[in-house]
Write an enzyme that holds these catalytic residues in place. Structure first.
Site, short mmCIF file in Angstrom:
data_model
loop_
_atom_site.label_atom_id
_atom_site.label_comp_id
_atom_site.label_asym_id
_atom_site.label_seq_id
_atom_site.Cartn_x
_atom_site.Cartn_y
_atom_site.Cartn_z
N GLY A 9 0.80 -1.22 0.00
CA GLY A 9 0.00 0.00 0.00
C GLY A 9 0.83 1.27 0.00
CB SER A 10 -0.02 4.65 1.20
OG SER A 10 -1.17 4.77 0.40
#
Length: 582
Positions: free
Chosen positions: A305-306
């Site tokens: 993810g981020s």
């Protein structure tokens, strides 16, 4: 005439006489000689055939026994070796402070000599009074077999041995053995690993020790009952216990299916603590077979993810094509290849580079990756060690996955953490390189000095990039999604990552894989702490994003372990204030 000359004359006369006789008898004895030659050839062929048959029978017997052993239960065929071989020692495993993580204890195992068993039925009944969990049918089969040795029960307790001795069963005896004992139980199970019933390493550092030559020495009988030098690990048992406790509580508290965390020294690459939950008790590893054996920190790959935005921004800044003062238009979604890229909490305006990081803008991050290009993006992630198999002592390390062919859509989605799956441990290692001065250092579970680490370190980013990333981590820790990881006195900075899980080939809108990667003290980091939590159903304040569950887990680990790691708290703007309690 000399002695040697006389010998030569006698030999020459003998040769002359033999030649004369052969000429006279050639006609008469030719047929007899031919018959003798044929008989000799026939006998030679017969002998060769007999030898071939003997070898064939021998190999058939060996092959049959191998098939028999292959189909037999492990206890039937394992460790049938001299008693001193069974007593061969393994070295103790200790933590960095000398606390024992694994050691050998003396025990005995029960065996039978079936040819000496008087009454198999009676023997089975008597043994069952002491060992009620025995498979009676299997024990009866062993006691009535034609073999001369059968294991009945491995690794008995002293009380069991005493009670069986009192039964006085003929043909039953005990052989001394070593049993591996793990005082901490599951505390460091995935790091330490476990051994099989024959005291051979199966996973973790136990298997690593065997792979360094111990297994080969044991196989040829070169080990003995002598005490071996302990193997010291890099982990701190106190920190390890905290990490596992936080991971276990986080999984239960946030109703997730798994969780994990690691504490890593950014200057040496030493792992101070690492846990993956569910786990198992190495004293009885079979109980954790369903879920606990998998070390998700190093042997599980996930879309992070981020947290990957850390590497995208570092790549853009390190290239010189993007500066901290630059801005990118994040007012509209990006449409490419039938997909729409949008922000989770969009600001719908032009964002500066720090704001892109603080607000975790997918659009702004994708545009920065586009500035670098596909090949440059792939090269940078490879340089950071995120696309290749991690090199460390643990045998359980999985290779990351990536697209077979990188296209523009792949580069864009990978920029914010979708499309590449990597292990949480190597994500932490790559993040450490962004905070320690730009040096990529492979992680180790053995003690390593800073000088030793510098010898193997690879410079992967510029010092100016490191300064920028420390600033961005601190900004996000104070004012962004990492606020829930803040610990008074310890400046914690980091980046959250909330990725949609892939379920049946599609991204789920209800299940997340959350992670938080952090450094502390962020002004001059000594440690990286990374946590992940898989499919949480809730979080702090009721949210399901990483900021509401993965970040608080980091905060709890730092709050409880910072003092043990030797990090002193600082208060006030310049760090000189004291915390006074009245």
């Amino acid at each position: 005439m000399s002695f040697l000359s006389r010998i030569m004359v006698v030999k020459s006369k003998a040769h002359f006489n033999a030649g004369g006789n052969n000429n006279r008898s050639a006609g008469a004895g030719g047929q007899s000689f031919e018959g003798t030659r044929k008989r000799s050839g026939s006998q030679a062929r017969s002998r060769v055939a007999v030898m071939i048959c003997c070898f064939g029978v021998a190999y058939a017997v060996i092959g049959g026994r191998l098939v028999q052993y292959g189909m037999a239960s492990p206890e039937t065929v394992s460790s049938i070796s001299p008693a001193d071989r069974l007593m061969a020692s393994r070295p103790d495993i200790v933590d960095r402070n000398g606390e024992i993580l694994a050691t050998d204890i003396r025990t005995v195992s029960l065996y039978a000599e079936p040819n000496r068993i008087v009454d198999a039925d009676e023997a089975v009944e008597m043994l069952a009074t002491v060992l009620p969990d025995l498979d009676r049918r299997d024990i009866y089969r062993k006691l009535t077999s034609k073999s001369r040795f059968q294991w009945l029960k491995r690794q008995l307790t002293p009380k069991q041995q005493s009670r069986i001795l009192a039964l006085g069963i003929p043909g039953v005896g005990f052989r001394p053995e070593k049993r591996r004992f793990y005082p901490g139980g599951p505390t460091a199970s995935h790091i330490v690993g476990y051994v099989n019933i024959d005291n051979r390493g199966i996973s973790g550092m136990e298997r690593y020790i065997d792979n360094q030559g111990l297994a080969d020495l044991a196989a040829i009988g070169m080990t003995s009952d002598a005490k071996l030098e302990p193997v010291r690990l890099s982990i701190d048992l106190r920190v390890q216990a905290i990490v596992r406790d936080v991971v276990k509580d986080g999984m239960e508290k946030y109703k997730a299916i798994s969780a994990g965390a690691v504490v890593l020294n950014v200057h040496t690459g030493e792992v101070l603590g690492m846990a993956s939950y569910p786990d198992f008790d190495p004293n009885n590893p079979a109980e954790g077979a369903e879920e606990g054996w998998l070390n998700r920190m190093s042997n599980g790959t996930f879309e992070m993810g981020s947290t990957f935005k850390s590497f995208t921004l570092a790549m853009a800044l390190d290239s010189g094509k993007v500066k901290l003062t630059d801005s990118f238009d994040a007012s509209k979604p990006i449409r490419i290849g039938g997909f729409t890229i949008h922000d989770f909490h969009g600001k719908h305006r032009v964002l500066t580079v720090p704001e892109i990081f603080q607000y975790s803008s997918n659009i702004g991050t994708a545009k920065m990756a586009d500035v670098i290009g596909i090949e440059g993006h792939k090269e940078f992630l490879t340089r950071m060690g995120l696309l290749t198999r991690l090199e460390t002592e643990l045998p359980e390390v999985k290779t990351p996955s990536q697209p077979a062919v990188w296209k523009k859509i792949n580069s864009i989605t990978i920029s914010y953490g979708h499309g590449v799956s990597t292990t949480p441990l190597q994500t932490a290692v790559a993040a450490a390189a962004l905070l320690n001065g730009g040096k990529l250092i492979n992680p180790t579970f053995l003690p390593r000095s800073r000088e030793e680490a510098d010898e193997i370190a690879k410079m992967v980013v510029k010092p100016s990039t490191v300064d920028a990333m420390r600033y961005l981590y601190k900004l996000n820790g104070n004012d962004g999604s990492g606020r829930n990881a803040l610990v008074p006195g310890f400046n914690v900075g980091g980046k959250t990552g909330t990725a949609n899980k892939v379920v049946n080939g599609r991204y789920s809108n209800t299940l997340n894989f959350n992670a938080f990667v952090s450094g502390f003290p962020i002004d001059n980091p000594d440690y990286v702490v990374l946590t992940f939590i898989d499919a949480p159903q809730t979080g702090k304040g009721g949210g399901r994003t990483a900021g509401s569950n993965a970040a608080p887990m980091v905060g709890e680990i730092i709050r409880r372990s910072a003092a043990l790691l030797g990090v002193k708290p600082k208060f006030g703007d310049d760090g000189s204030a004291l915390l006074v309690s009245y």
